[in-house]
Design a protein around this motif. Structure first.
Motif, PDB file in Angstrom:
ATOM      1  N   LEU A  25       0.588  -4.054  -0.289  1.00 26.43           N
ATOM      2  CA  LEU A  25       0.876  -2.679   0.073  1.00 26.43           C
ATOM      3  C   LEU A  25      -0.244  -1.738  -0.373  1.00 26.43           C
ATOM      4  N   LYS A  26      -0.803  -1.950  -1.555  1.00 32.18           N
ATOM      5  CA  LYS A  26      -1.877  -1.071  -2.025  1.00 32.18           C
ATOM      6  C   LYS A  26      -3.119  -1.214  -1.153  1.00 32.18           C
ATOM      7  N   GLU A  27      -3.370  -2.403  -0.605  1.00 33.67           N
ATOM      8  CA  GLU A  27      -4.500  -2.590   0.300  1.00 33.67           C
ATOM      9  C   GLU A  27      -4.259  -1.855   1.614  1.00 33.67           C
ATOM     10  N   LEU A  28      -3.015  -1.861   2.085  1.00 34.16           N
ATOM     11  CA  LEU A  28      -2.664  -1.137   3.300  1.00 34.16           C
ATOM     12  C   LEU A  28      -2.862   0.365   3.102  1.00 34.16           C
ATOM     13  N   LYS A  29      -2.403   0.888   1.972  1.00 38.03           N
ATOM     14  CA  LYS A  29      -2.573   2.313   1.688  1.00 38.03           C
ATOM     15  C   LYS A  29      -4.047   2.691   1.627  1.00 38.03           C
ATOM     16  N   LYS A  30      -4.852   1.848   1.000  1.00 39.52           N
ATOM     17  CA  LYS A  30      -6.291   2.102   0.889  1.00 39.52           C
ATOM     18  C   LYS A  30      -6.939   2.097   2.276  1.00 39.52           C
ATOM     19  N   MET A  31      -6.529   1.177   3.123  1.00 38.00           N
ATOM     20  CA  MET A  31      -7.058   1.084   4.474  1.00 38.00           C
ATOM     21  C   MET A  31      -6.762   2.368   5.252  1.00 38.00           C
ATOM     22  N   ILE A  32      -5.556   2.876   5.104  1.00 42.17           N
ATOM     23  CA  ILE A  32      -5.159   4.091   5.819  1.00 42.17           C
ATOM     24  C   ILE A  32      -5.911   5.306   5.272  1.00 42.17           C
ATOM     25  N   ARG A  33      -6.099   5.361   3.954  1.00 44.61           N
ATOM     26  CA  ARG A  33      -6.876   6.458   3.367  1.00 44.61           C
ATOM     27  C   ARG A  33      -8.317   6.449   3.863  1.00 44.61           C
ATOM     28  N   GLY A  44      -9.256   5.807   6.799  1.00 44.85           N
ATOM     29  CA  GLY A  44      -9.300   6.205   8.189  1.00 44.85           C
ATOM     30  C   GLY A  44      -8.995   5.118   9.194  1.00 44.85           C
ATOM     31  N   VAL A  45      -8.668   3.932   8.748  1.00 43.72           N
ATOM     32  CA  VAL A  45      -8.309   2.850   9.668  1.00 43.72           C
ATOM     33  C   VAL A  45      -6.853   3.038  10.079  1.00 43.72           C
ATOM     34  N   GLU A  46      -6.581   2.914  11.366  1.00 41.80           N
ATOM     35  CA  GLU A  46      -5.217   3.060  11.868  1.00 41.80           C
ATOM     36  C   GLU A  46      -4.706   1.703  12.362  1.00 41.80           C
ATOM     37  N   PRO A  47      -4.115   0.909  11.469  1.00 42.54           N
ATOM     38  CA  PRO A  47      -3.619  -0.408  11.893  1.00 42.54           C
ATOM     39  C   PRO A  47      -2.307  -0.282  12.667  1.00 42.54           C
ATOM     40  N   GLU A  48      -1.999  -1.306  13.417  1.00 44.42           N
ATOM     41  CA  GLU A  48      -0.724  -1.378  14.129  1.00 44.42           C
ATOM     42  C   GLU A  48       0.252  -2.131  13.242  1.00 44.42           C
ATOM     43  N   ALA A  49       1.479  -1.650  13.144  1.00 40.74           N
ATOM     44  CA  ALA A  49       2.485  -2.286  12.286  1.00 40.74           C
ATOM     45  C   ALA A  49       3.616  -2.852  13.129  1.00 40.74           C
ATOM     46  N   GLU A  50       4.087  -4.015  12.732  1.00 45.29           N
ATOM     47  CA  GLU A  50       5.226  -4.650  13.387  1.00 45.29           C
ATOM     48  C   GLU A  50       6.245  -5.034  12.325  1.00 45.29           C
ATOM     49  N   ILE A  51       7.493  -4.720  12.578  1.00 37.73           N
ATOM     50  CA  ILE A  51       8.592  -5.152  11.720  1.00 37.73           C
ATOM     51  C   ILE A  51       9.224  -6.338  12.431  1.00 37.73           C
ATOM     52  N   VAL A  52       9.225  -7.489  11.783  1.00 38.99           N
ATOM     53  CA  VAL A  52       9.645  -8.733  12.421  1.00 38.99           C
ATOM     54  C   VAL A  52      10.964  -9.203  11.819  1.00 38.99           C
ATOM     55  N   THR A  53      11.899  -9.603  12.696  1.00 46.49           N
ATOM     56  CA  THR A  53      13.182 -10.133  12.245  1.00 46.49           C
ATOM     57  C   THR A  53      13.607 -11.284  13.141  1.00 46.49           C
ATOM     58  N   GLN A  54      14.494 -12.102  12.652  1.00 43.62           N
ATOM     59  CA  GLN A  54      15.094 -13.183  13.437  1.00 43.62           C
ATOM     60  C   GLN A  54      16.442 -12.706  13.960  1.00 43.62           C
ATOM     61  N   ALA A  55      16.870 -13.234  15.079  1.00 41.91           N
ATOM     62  CA  ALA A  55      18.147 -12.816  15.663  1.00 41.91           C
ATOM     63  C   ALA A  55      19.321 -13.176  14.765  1.00 41.91           C
TER      64      ALA A  55
END
Length: 101
Positions: free
Chosen positions: A4-12, A14-25
């Motif tokens: 999570l801290k790497e994701l926050k750093k990436m966003i700070r 200026g990188v805009e990553p795409e996020a997916e929330i994945v679940t099983q049925a």
């Protein structure tokens, strides 16, 4: 793998990553996958295990705290629930739902 801290750093930075929330049925557990260009990263906890959430709201709040505004909910459907569609285990049927984090 991404923490999570790497994701926050990436966003700070200026990188805009795409996020997916994945679940099983058949489960009510949610994982987060981050897409950066052609790379795919699973969001991991501090023990380097996949970060699993028990509710969709928890996953959305975590993404919002990191600075991600939009995500896609991906629900893998059980193969025996699919009628009239041939699917392999390599390419399972997925319901994709855009949502705001």
């Amino acid at each position: 793998m991404m923490k999570l801290k790497e994701l926050k750093k990436m966003i700070r930075n200026g990188v805009e990553p795409e996020a997916e929330i994945v679940t099983q049925a058949t489960h009510s557990q949610y994982a987060i996958r981050i897409l950066t260009g052609e790379e795919s990263h699973r969001l991991m906890n501090w023990r380097n295990r996949p970060l699993i959430f028990r509710s969709l709201d928890q996953a959305r709040q975590t993404l919002a705290q990191a600075g991600i505004k939009y995500a896609t909910l991906i629900q893998h459907m059980a193969h025996d629930e699919i009628i009239g569609r041939i699917a392999t285990y390599d390419e399972p049927y997925q319901a994709r739902i855009p949502m705001s984090a």
